[in-house]
Design an enzyme around this catalytic site. Structure first.
Site: not given
Length: 408
Positions: A15, A95, A124, A179
């Site tokens: 990605d 994060r 996210d 994932s």
């Protein structure tokens, strides 16, 4: 005239590799890649070459493992912050430190924008962008997966074809896989059979950090830890940094099948998602901290702290780390940790963490009070008056019902 710069949160996966030429094509930016190392392990191998082959002008790899553990993990442990009674916030707590470092690099490079590869369905995007907005409200945020006019790729095959069309020939596979998100605290798994809640996870194919309890050793293993003011300080008699303790606990927990959860959780954006999380070391650390706390905190503080811990978990999950609310909640939590110092011992056995003793100089446990024998501090006869007063509302309620002939 020099081009404007964008900072790309770069993992080295397909990605974010495809995003590099996409940014150049649609924004004419110089792309500066930034990979924040929060304990991804060998996922960082070969990133420098991959970023440059993809057209990035520069790559930063920042090791923030200790900062992540000391400033983000420890407050969550002290809070006993667990989202929806199961999720130990592995992705959530990482994060904000990633967002903080992206902003720092953006300032250093004089960039005008930050780009991330989070999808338009996930949590996210919320966490990254709330962090960036709180720390750098002037910076533009680019989320390719929400750019419907220019981001046309909908599959791995599309992304591979796009990269190859732009001269990027890397050994990416179109094969389907889970994932995953990994850091020192945990690894998450989504996709494949997990897409349907009725399917049992294929643990033999899925697990990375450990084994199922069925495959764990038949012999248990004792572990001893110490804490000072709610911060882990030693493991089996050896003083270590928090990051080192988590690393060792991951090995021990993985070996004994600790910390595997299968959850359908409520995402911030309103949908439910199903995932499997491996948090071997984190599960042990959380349990050890609670084992010590229950010996030390008084009942009223313990009760309120559980409520604050749940709120703290919600705030972290929702990406609201850089807010006055998180700071206020953390201030309360830290005040409760003043005396959370002592030693805990437990046994790991086939997915279980079994208590094997707890001690602290600040323990509120009093043998004279707790034993069945009469001690100096407690007169059994005092309980009668207490019960009369404590039970008075129940008695008055029953009298009222009898007077009015009310039958439940």
């Amino acid at each position: 005239m020099a081009k404007e710069k964008v900072i790309l949160a770069y993992s080295g996966g397909l990605d974010t590799t495809a995003i590099i030429p996409w940014l150049q094509e649609n924004y004419d930016y110089d792309v500066v890649c930034c990979c924040i190392d929060v304990g991804q392990g060998n996922e960082l191998d070969g990133l420098d070459e991959r970023a440059k082959l993809s057209g990035a002008t520069k790559l930063y790899i920042l090791n923030v493992i200790d900062e992540f553990c000391d400033e983000y993990v420890v407050p969550c442990v002290q809070a006993n912050a667990i989202y929806e009674n199961k999720y130990l916030l592995g992705t959530s707590m990482a994060r904000p430190v990633i967002a903080k470092k992206l902003v720092e690099i953006a300032r250093k490079e004089g960039a005008v924008a930050i780009c991330h590869g989070a999808t338009g369905k996930g949590n996210d995007q919320v966490r990254f962008e709330l962090g960036i907005k709180a720390l750098a409200p002037d910076l533009k945020i680019i989320a390719p997966w929400r750019c419907n006019e220019t981001w046309k790729m909908q599959s791995r095959e599309d992304e591979i074809a796009y990269c190859e069309a732009h001269g990027i020939h890397l050994p990416f596979s179109a094969d389907s896989s889970y994932s995953r998100d990994r850091n020192l605290w945990h690894i998450s798994h989504e996709g494949l059979e997990l897409e349907l809640p009725e399917n049992e996870p294929n643990y033999d194919h899925l697990l990375v950090l450990g084994v199922t309890p069925e495959k764990a050793p038949d012999e248990g293993e004792y572990v001893t830890m110490t804490f000072e003011k709610g911060v882990p300080k030693s493991l089996n008699g050896k003083e270590m940094k928090v990051s080192e303790i988590i690393t060792e606990l991951n090995k021990l927990g993985g070996k004994h099948g600790i910390g595997i959860i299968d959850i359908v959780e409520n995402r911030v954006v309103g949908m439910k998602s199903r995932g499997v999380y491996e948090t071997p070391g984190g599960t042990i650390l959380m349990e050890a901290h609670q084992q010590l706390e229950e010996l030390i905190l008084d009942r009223a503080t313990y009760t309120v702290k559980k409520e604050i811990g749940n709120k703290f978990a919600d705030v972290v999950y929702e990406g609201r780390w850089f807010t006055p609310l998180r700071e206020a909640l953390q201030a309360f939590i830290e005040s409760t940790q003043k005396y959370v110092t002592g030693e805990v011992k437990f046994k790991l056995y086939k997915g279980n963490i079994i208590k094997a003793g707890t001690k602290s100089p600040y323990s509120l446990y009093n043998e004279s009070l707790a034993s069945f024998t009469t001690g100096d501090l407690y007169d059994h006869h005092d309980a009668e008056g207490f019960i009369n007063l404590f039970g008075l509302p129940c008695k008055v309620q029953a009298m009222m019902k009898a007077q009015n002939n009310i039958k439940d």
